[in-house]
Design a protein around this motif. Structure first.
Motif, mmCIF file in Angstrom:
data_model
loop_
_atom_site.group_PDB
_atom_site.id
_atom_site.type_symbol
_atom_site.label_atom_id
_atom_site.label_comp_id
_atom_site.label_asym_id
_atom_site.label_seq_id
_atom_site.Cartn_x
_atom_site.Cartn_y
_atom_site.Cartn_z
ATOM 1 N N TYR A 71 0.822 -1.205 0.000
ATOM 2 C CA TYR A 71 0.000 0.000 0.000
ATOM 3 C C TYR A 71 0.862 1.263 0.000
ATOM 4 O O TYR A 71 0.362 2.360 0.181
ATOM 5 C CB TYR A 71 -0.928 0.014 1.224
ATOM 6 N N ILE A 72 2.159 1.109 -0.192
ATOM 7 C CA ILE A 72 3.049 2.269 -0.202
ATOM 8 C C ILE A 72 3.234 2.741 -1.642
ATOM 9 O O ILE A 72 3.539 1.957 -2.535
ATOM 10 C CB ILE A 72 4.412 1.927 0.435
ATOM 11 N N PHE A 73 3.031 4.022 -1.832
ATOM 12 C CA PHE A 73 3.129 4.623 -3.157
ATOM 13 C C PHE A 73 4.169 5.736 -3.117
ATOM 14 O O PHE A 73 4.406 6.343 -2.076
ATOM 15 C CB PHE A 73 1.771 5.197 -3.575
ATOM 16 N N CYS A 74 4.794 5.987 -4.255
ATOM 17 C CA CYS A 74 5.776 7.068 -4.289
ATOM 18 C C CYS A 74 5.796 7.730 -5.660
ATOM 19 O O CYS A 74 5.292 7.185 -6.643
ATOM 20 C CB CYS A 74 7.164 6.566 -3.901
ATOM 21 N N GLU A 111 -2.984 17.120 2.384
ATOM 22 C CA GLU A 111 -3.904 17.293 3.507
ATOM 23 C C GLU A 111 -3.869 16.122 4.483
ATOM 24 O O GLU A 111 -4.178 16.274 5.653
ATOM 25 C CB GLU A 111 -5.326 17.512 2.988
ATOM 26 N N SER A 112 -3.486 14.929 4.008
ATOM 27 C CA SER A 112 -3.445 13.764 4.895
ATOM 28 C C SER A 112 -2.234 13.793 5.822
ATOM 29 O O SER A 112 -2.228 13.132 6.857
ATOM 30 C CB SER A 112 -3.415 12.469 4.074
ATOM 31 N N GLY A 113 -1.197 14.530 5.428
ATOM 32 C CA GLY A 113 -0.003 14.632 6.252
ATOM 33 C C GLY A 113 0.906 13.406 6.214
ATOM 34 O O GLY A 113 1.775 13.266 7.067
ATOM 35 N N ILE A 114 0.719 12.534 5.232
ATOM 36 C CA ILE A 114 1.545 11.320 5.199
ATOM 37 C C ILE A 114 2.683 11.381 4.189
ATOM 38 O O ILE A 114 3.565 10.540 4.208
ATOM 39 C CB ILE A 114 0.700 10.054 4.943
ATOM 40 N N LEU A 115 2.679 12.391 3.329
ATOM 41 C CA LEU A 115 3.762 12.494 2.347
ATOM 42 C C LEU A 115 5.031 13.029 2.983
ATOM 43 O O LEU A 115 4.983 13.842 3.893
ATOM 44 C CB LEU A 115 3.375 13.449 1.211
ATOM 45 N N GLU A 116 6.153 12.553 2.489
ATOM 46 C CA GLU A 116 7.437 13.128 2.855
ATOM 47 C C GLU A 116 8.389 12.944 1.685
ATOM 48 O O GLU A 116 8.166 12.099 0.823
ATOM 49 C CB GLU A 116 8.004 12.509 4.126
#
Length: 143
Positions: A71-74, A111-116
């Motif tokens: 479920y990890i996307f980049c 908006e989800s705050g999960i990107l880095e």
């Protein structure tokens, strides 16, 4: 350390879709053309977990073995604004574009705050250090 500007090499069709939708699409890490980088990382993590023999690693070990991170996307960006291999591999064999993006702004707009944003690490000693830190952080989080 976050990257200041990243260049996303892509086709003109993909550029039009990015502009039209106002969004970058991310790819599942296991369906990218350089998925072996993920396998390499998983194998290093498995080896470290086997050596450390922490009870808390049992479930994490299972997940990594089963590629339980599907479920990890980049999205991929380059620090180079004009790189022949990027043009050939990702920008429609040189007929596409390289979109310069301030990655901190891209991350802040999530908006989800999960990107880095992260740099790929190709030095094995640094890879070992990064994975060791991730595993130690995991142990702190589950304690």
């Amino acid at each position: 350390m976050p990257l200041p500007i990243g260049f996303h090499y892509t086709s003109t069709e993909a550029l039009f879709e990015i502009v039209r939708s106002g969004r970058f699409r991310l790819s599942n890490i296991f369906f990218m053309n350089d998925y072996m980088e993920v396998d390499w990382c998983c194998n290093l993590a498995l080896k470290m977990m086997e050596n450390r023999k922490e009870d808390e690693f049992d479930r994490l070990f299972e997940l990594v073995q089963q590629r339980g991170f599907d479920y990890i996307f980049c999205g991929c960006f380059s620090t180079l604004h004009d790189d022949l291999s990027q043009w050939r591999g990702y920008a429609d064999d040189g007929r596409g574009v390289a979109i310069g993006v301030t990655l901190s702004q891209l991350v802040a707009s999530d908006e989800s705050g999960i990107l880095e944003s992260m740099r790929m690490v190709y030095d094995e000693a640094k890879q070992d250090g990064a994975i060791s830190k991730l595993l130690s952080d995991f142990l702190v989080d589950v304690s």
